[in-house]
Write a protein that holds these residues in place. Structure first.
Motif, PDB file in Angstrom:
ATOM      1  N   LEU A 172     -22.142  29.019  29.009  1.00  0.00           N
ATOM      2  CA  LEU A 172     -22.104  27.329  28.839  1.00  0.00           C
ATOM      3  C   LEU A 172     -23.321  26.639  28.450  1.00  0.00           C
ATOM      4  N   GLY A 173     -24.374  27.090  28.938  1.00  0.00           N
ATOM      5  CA  GLY A 173     -25.561  26.575  28.469  1.00  0.00           C
ATOM      6  C   GLY A 173     -25.849  26.670  26.786  1.00  0.00           C
ATOM      7  N   PHE A 174     -25.277  28.030  26.554  1.00  0.00           N
ATOM      8  CA  PHE A 174     -25.543  28.133  25.066  1.00  0.00           C
ATOM      9  C   PHE A 174     -24.786  27.093  24.187  1.00  0.00           C
ATOM     10  N   LEU A 175     -23.280  26.926  24.903  1.00  0.00           N
ATOM     11  CA  LEU A 175     -22.603  26.281  23.817  1.00  0.00           C
ATOM     12  C   LEU A 175     -23.092  24.590  23.900  1.00  0.00           C
ATOM     13  N   LEU A 176     -23.566  24.236  24.912  1.00  0.00           N
ATOM     14  CA  LEU A 176     -24.132  22.810  24.987  1.00  0.00           C
ATOM     15  C   LEU A 176     -25.237  22.711  24.020  1.00  0.00           C
ATOM     16  N   ILE A 177     -26.227  23.624  23.789  1.00  0.00           N
ATOM     17  CA  ILE A 177     -27.375  23.586  22.938  1.00  0.00           C
ATOM     18  C   ILE A 177     -26.664  23.578  21.532  1.00  0.00           C
ATOM     19  N   LEU A 178     -25.638  24.379  21.406  1.00  0.00           N
ATOM     20  CA  LEU A 178     -25.017  24.574  19.960  1.00  0.00           C
ATOM     21  C   LEU A 178     -24.673  22.909  19.318  1.00  0.00           C
ATOM     22  N   MET A 238     -22.474  20.781  39.454  1.00  0.00           N
ATOM     23  CA  MET A 238     -23.288  20.347  38.339  1.00  0.00           C
ATOM     24  C   MET A 238     -22.401  20.286  37.052  1.00  0.00           C
ATOM     25  N   LEU A 239     -21.443  21.098  37.026  1.00  0.00           N
ATOM     26  CA  LEU A 239     -20.409  20.992  36.243  1.00  0.00           C
ATOM     27  C   LEU A 239     -19.302  19.795  36.166  1.00  0.00           C
ATOM     28  N   ALA A 240     -19.024  19.801  37.443  1.00  0.00           N
ATOM     29  CA  ALA A 240     -18.137  18.555  37.703  1.00  0.00           C
ATOM     30  C   ALA A 240     -18.913  17.224  37.415  1.00  0.00           C
ATOM     31  N   SER A 241     -20.071  17.127  37.356  1.00  0.00           N
ATOM     32  CA  SER A 241     -20.957  15.864  37.019  1.00  0.00           C
ATOM     33  C   SER A 241     -20.499  15.391  35.711  1.00  0.00           C
ATOM     34  N   PHE A 242     -20.075  16.300  34.590  1.00  0.00           N
ATOM     35  CA  PHE A 242     -19.794  15.846  33.326  1.00  0.00           C
ATOM     36  C   PHE A 242     -18.667  14.759  33.521  1.00  0.00           C
ATOM     37  N   PHE A 243     -17.821  14.772  34.672  1.00  0.00           N
ATOM     38  CA  PHE A 243     -16.825  13.956  34.396  1.00  0.00           C
ATOM     39  C   PHE A 243     -16.900  12.778  35.292  1.00  0.00           C
ATOM     40  N   LEU A 244     -17.853  12.699  35.922  1.00  0.00           N
ATOM     41  CA  LEU A 244     -18.397  11.424  36.452  1.00  0.00           C
ATOM     42  C   LEU A 244     -18.435  10.292  35.505  1.00  0.00           C
ATOM     43  N   PRO A 245     -18.158   8.984  36.101  1.00  0.00           N
ATOM     44  CA  PRO A 245     -18.498   7.761  35.065  1.00  0.00           C
ATOM     45  C   PRO A 245     -19.927   7.919  34.548  1.00  0.00           C
ATOM     46  N   ASN A 284     -28.185  13.228  25.431  1.00  0.00           N
ATOM     47  CA  ASN A 284     -29.244  13.286  26.628  1.00  0.00           C
ATOM     48  C   ASN A 284     -28.640  14.023  27.743  1.00  0.00           C
ATOM     49  N   GLN A 285     -27.231  13.770  27.887  1.00  0.00           N
ATOM     50  CA  GLN A 285     -26.696  14.867  28.979  1.00  0.00           C
ATOM     51  C   GLN A 285     -26.783  16.270  28.436  1.00  0.00           C
ATOM     52  N   LEU A 286     -26.293  16.643  27.066  1.00  0.00           N
ATOM     53  CA  LEU A 286     -26.506  17.768  26.789  1.00  0.00           C
ATOM     54  C   LEU A 286     -27.853  18.474  26.947  1.00  0.00           C
ATOM     55  N   GLY A 287     -28.868  17.519  26.747  1.00  0.00           N
ATOM     56  CA  GLY A 287     -30.288  18.166  26.863  1.00  0.00           C
ATOM     57  C   GLY A 287     -30.506  18.471  28.159  1.00  0.00           C
ATOM     58  N   ALA A 288     -30.446  17.513  29.218  1.00  0.00           N
ATOM     59  CA  ALA A 288     -30.462  17.797  30.395  1.00  0.00           C
ATOM     60  C   ALA A 288     -30.104  18.785  31.211  1.00  0.00           C
ATOM     61  N   MET A 289     -28.560  18.974  30.915  1.00  0.00           N
ATOM     62  CA  MET A 289     -27.837  19.863  31.366  1.00  0.00           C
ATOM     63  C   MET A 289     -28.122  21.398  30.976  1.00  0.00           C
ATOM     64  N   HIS A 290     -28.359  21.338  29.836  1.00  0.00           N
ATOM     65  CA  HIS A 290     -28.775  22.816  28.861  1.00  0.00           C
ATOM     66  C   HIS A 290     -29.998  23.424  29.777  1.00  0.00           C
ATOM     67  N   GLY A 291     -30.965  22.660  29.983  1.00  0.00           N
ATOM     68  CA  GLY A 291     -32.369  23.076  30.621  1.00  0.00           C
ATOM     69  C   GLY A 291     -31.866  23.567  32.100  1.00  0.00           C
ATOM     70  N   THR A 292     -31.325  22.533  32.646  1.00  0.00           N
ATOM     71  CA  THR A 292     -31.044  22.631  34.184  1.00  0.00           C
ATOM     72  C   THR A 292     -30.062  23.871  34.125  1.00  0.00           C
ATOM     73  N   ILE A 293     -28.875  24.230  33.527  1.00  0.00           N
ATOM     74  CA  ILE A 293     -28.095  25.263  33.538  1.00  0.00           C
ATOM     75  C   ILE A 293     -29.000  26.610  33.150  1.00  0.00           C
ATOM     76  N   TYR A 298     -23.073  37.415  41.326  1.00  0.00           N
ATOM     77  CA  TYR A 298     -24.000  36.897  40.718  1.00  0.00           C
ATOM     78  C   TYR A 298     -24.243  36.970  39.222  1.00  0.00           C
ATOM     79  N   GLY A 299     -24.098  38.362  39.049  1.00  0.00           N
ATOM     80  CA  GLY A 299     -23.947  38.648  37.463  1.00  0.00           C
ATOM     81  C   GLY A 299     -22.910  37.912  36.590  1.00  0.00           C
ATOM     82  N   TRP A 300     -21.961  38.182  36.992  1.00  0.00           N
ATOM     83  CA  TRP A 300     -20.787  37.479  36.226  1.00  0.00           C
ATOM     84  C   TRP A 300     -20.984  35.974  36.136  1.00  0.00           C
ATOM     85  N   THR A 301     -21.179  35.431  37.277  1.00  0.00           N
ATOM     86  CA  THR A 301     -21.274  33.898  37.377  1.00  0.00           C
ATOM     87  C   THR A 301     -22.170  33.635  36.345  1.00  0.00           C
ATOM     88  N   SER A 302     -23.702  34.127  36.481  1.00  0.00           N
ATOM     89  CA  SER A 302     -24.695  33.650  35.787  1.00  0.00           C
ATOM     90  C   SER A 302     -24.342  33.886  34.268  1.00  0.00           C
TER      91      SER A 302
END
Ligand code: HEM
Ligand SMILES: [Cu+2]
Lengths: 193, 524
Positions: free
Chosen positions: B25-31, B123-130, B66-75, B15-19
């Motif tokens: 990742l969440g930080f890079l989105l908001i950067l 959640m991550l895979a969803s970035f690659f959806l149309p 908008n994707q970055l914002g939504a996914m930053h919060g969610t992640i 759990y620790g390493w994954t989170s």
């Protein structure tokens, strides 16, 4: 499993809490299920009171099929709770019969869906049917879950021993009681009221 | 170490390493977002790498923003902070602190980790959806979310899985704490950390299922054409929507916030628990007002189910409803104050050792204080109406979650690292990490209060450049962008520290901080 000491109180109750781990875990699970269905029923109530017109369940649903299914599900619970007093090894036919009835429930529910489909009713028809299909569908999934649990208990009975099997039967019987309760709420809320 | 392990320490570390990975990742989105907000008219550096569908020629499209914002919060909320606070710290430490051989249901524990990982991958895979990932905010408000691209469906499936995982974890933690306490360990002798995890787990257990219900309904709306959350007569792009209608978008908000307000206490309670342990160790004194703190945590847990609609003052609820939720919101700030005051009073008269974990824990106190105090005006409808949906709200909860909860989690990592790995993290690198994070986070979040008070909306991809309210704020955006880059850079001190330390021999003493809690006594 790693080499640590066995987990205490898995099936035997702990003196100061009065319950075993499995029993406590089971009730916590039911608590979360109550919140799940509670949220759905509240949504139902909220959508219904704010709707301009709302179909009358007894007129648009198949009350006969629903009533028979209610009886079927009550009998599942009756049979399951009989396992408690059944002698060693004698719970097997009871569980099998209860499972068969659960299958009957699912088959009748499927028939009901099919009839509605033929009549042209869809979840998208209106919010009443949206709620009907969602609630009954989720409930049917819970019946499937109960069936799987029944089979799992019977399959494991010879390897885990009598005490463990009795504990599992008790838990799964309570689960069926919950499934019945949810159904009764659906039946009253959607079919009758 | 087996990959599919049921051992609570292994599951805790997984759990620790994954989170932590999700945190990065969440930080890079908001950067990316911070850079975009600072220079909306310029292409992003390396923006071409994002793909022509997201940033043609390096210019970020609003859809991608908008994707970055939504996914930053969610992640951040669901995949980073809570799994780190509960999945990692809870799993690893609770059995050690209460003298249990493992969690009560080890196999369920393993399952909860793997389902969490699956949810994260969905959640991550969803970035690659149309159409990319979910783009309707971490709150997924309809009707927007129902009309959104297929990433929203993945988001709902991901949330569903996550809720199953959290259900298993919370049942496990509650049963472990209540049933597997060592003989003679009464509830009122449990470390405060364990209490915080117990209350947190009850919140997860009872608050998440309504969101699961809501997710099911939203899935139905998206996939089966129902109208649970779609009102009648909705017009989209000049066309009346062909649905039956009759639903209620506000219903989603009720269901969502019924979860998400308790969720904010899920974010803060474990932090209180960690800070309490680190502070008592660094001052070598027992907690001041332990009983009061336990009572406050329980009361806070209970009350957190009665305040949710303070997120909805602008939905046109009547004055009676609004009065109720204003009062409950004021009441729930009392237990926060009790806990914060007890922690501060615990410092009194102690000779504090300013180790890295102590620094993080000490900084937590004023940072959480700022977050809590700025929450009060939001809890009163009169002052919330102009502040709602501005950067002020973002500033409020980031003070609580970033230099608040995250600092507590860092304190915990530095504090328990020797217990976990037999090695002490380097103090000098740790100090750089601490001071760097503290300064840059304040530079990022402090300006948000001013921006919000000026009326800047929190959701605009150009930072609101077309509105008069943004006049004069350009330099704050640029300051925030550079501070965010710097915040990223100082995290390297932490990452390098982890890597270097893990390559050293295990030389830490068994109880390097002379702590008195059970997890340090005797090794296993
Ligand atoms: C101590 C007393 C607190 C009060 C009185 C308070 C009050 C509020 C209110 C009224 C809002 C809604 C503002 C709006 O949207 O207009 C809000 C938003 C928020 N608060 Fe707090 N809060 C407090 C503590 C916390 C804590 C401990 C957390 C934990 C992390 C937290 C996290 C959040 C989040 C995440 C949001 C924004 C959600 C969103 O709209 O995206 N708050 N707070
Ligand atoms: Cu709230």
């Amino acid at each position: 499993m790693s080499g640590h000491a066995p987990i205490p109180y898995t099936t035997e109750p702990r003196a100061d809490t009065g319950v075993s781990n499995v029993t406590m875990g089971f009730w916590l699970f039911i608590a979360s299920e109550v919140m799940l269905f509670g949220a759905l029923f509240s949504s139902y109530a909220l959508l219904r009171v704010s709707a301009e017109d709302w179909p009358v369940g007894r007129e648009v649903l198949h009350l006969g099929l629903g009533s028979i299914n209610t009886m079927v599900l009550v009998w599942v619970l009756v049979l399951m709770s009989r396992t408690r007093r059944a002698r060693v090894g004698h719970y097997r036919p009871l569980v099998l019969a209860a499972s068969a009835l659960a299958l009957v429930f699912l088959a009748m529910k499927g028939f009901e869906y099919r009839t509605e489909w033929v009549e042209g009713v869809r979840p998208a028809t209106n919010t009443f049917f949206a709620m009907y299909f969602t609630l009954t569908g989720l409930h049917a999934l819970h019946v499937v879950g109960g069936l799987i649990a029944n089979m799992w208990i019977l399959a494991g009975a010879s390897s885990v021993g009598e005490a463990m099997t009795r504990g599992r039967l008790q838990a799964v019987t309570r689960y069926w009681a919950f499934v019945d309760l949810v159904w009764l709420t659906i039946f009253v809320g959607l079919y009758l009221l | 170490m087996r990959i599919f392990s049921t051992d609570h320490k292994v599951v805790g570390l997984q759990y620790g390493w994954t989170s932590l990975t999700f945190l990065l990742l969440g930080f890079l989105l908001i950067l990316l977002i911070r850079w975009q907000l600072a220079w909306p008219a310029d292409p992003l550096p390396l923006g071409g790498l994002l793909g022509a569908g997201n940033a043609p020629g390096g210019f970020m499209l609003p859809e991608f923003y908008n994707q970055l914002g939504a996914m930053h919060g969610t992640i951040m909320v669901f995949l980073a902070v809570v799994p780190l606070a509960v999945g990692a710290f809870g799993n690893y430490l609770i059995p050690l602190m209460i003298g249990a051989p493992d969690m009560a249901f080890p196999r369920l524990n393993m399952l909860s980790y793997w389902i969490y990982l699956m949810a994260g991958l969905v959640m991550l895979a969803s970035f690659f959806l149309p159409g990319g990932a979910a783009n309707s905010g971490w709150t997924a408000y309809p009707p927007l979310s129902i009309l959104a691209t297929s990433g929203q469906t993945a988001w709902l499936v991901g949330m569903f899985l996550l809720i199953v995982s959290s259900l298993f974890a919370s049942i496990n933690i509650i049963v472990t704490i209540l049933q597997l306490r060592a003989p003679g360990m009464t509830m009122m002798t449990l470390p405060f950390f364990v209490w915080s995890q117990l209350v947190t787990s009850f919140l997860l257990l009872l608050a998440f299922p309504p969101l699961q219900a809501a997710a099911i309904l939203q899935l139905m709306d998206r996939l089966a054409g129902t109208s649970f959350f779609l009102p009648s007569g909705l017009v989209v792009s000049g066309q009346a929507l062909a649905v039956s209608g009759g639903g209620s978008p506000i219903l989603w908000q009720h269901l969502f916030w019924f979860l998400a307000h308790p969720e904010v206490y899920v974010l803060i309670l474990p932090a209180f628990g960690i800070v309490a342990e680190v502070i008592t160790t660094s001052t070598r004194k027992p907690l001041w007002g332990y009983r009061g703190m336990v009572g406050a945590a329980l009361f806070m847990g209970f009350m957190s189910f009665l305040v949710w609609a303070h997120h909805m003052f602008l939905t046109g609820m009547g004055p009676t409803m609004s009065a109720f939720f204003q009062v409950t919101t004021m009441i729930i700030s009392v237990p926060s104050v009790i806990i914060l005051s007890s922690l501060v009073l615990s410092l009194h008269g102690g000779s504090i050792r300013f180790t890295v974990p102590a620094l993080f824990a000490l900084a937590f106190l004023p940072m959480f204080g700022i977050g809590g105090l700025t929450g009060l005006p939001l809890g009163l409808a009169a002052s919330d109406i102009p502040l709602h949906d501005t950067y002020y709200v973002i500033g409020h909860f980031h003070y609580i979650v970033a230099p608040g909860t995250l600092f507590a989690l860092f304190a915990g990592i530095y504090h328990w690292f020797p217990r976990i790995s037999g090695r002490l993290l380097d103090e000098r690198l740790g100090r750089w990490h601490f001071w760097g994070s503290l300064i840059t986070m304040n530079l990022i979040f402090m300006p948000m209060f001013a921006q919000g008070l000026a009326g800047l909306n929190r959701r605009l991809f150009d930072g609101g450049r077309t509105y008069a309210a943004s006049a004069g704020f350009e330099f704050t955006y640029e300051l925030q962008a550079w501070a965010a880059v710097a915040l990223g850079l100082v995290q390297l001190f932490f990452i390098v520290n982890l890597i270097l330390t893990l390559r050293k021999p295990r030389t830490a003493p068994d109880n390097p901080w002379q702590s008195t809690t059970r997890e340090w006594q005797g090794r296993s």
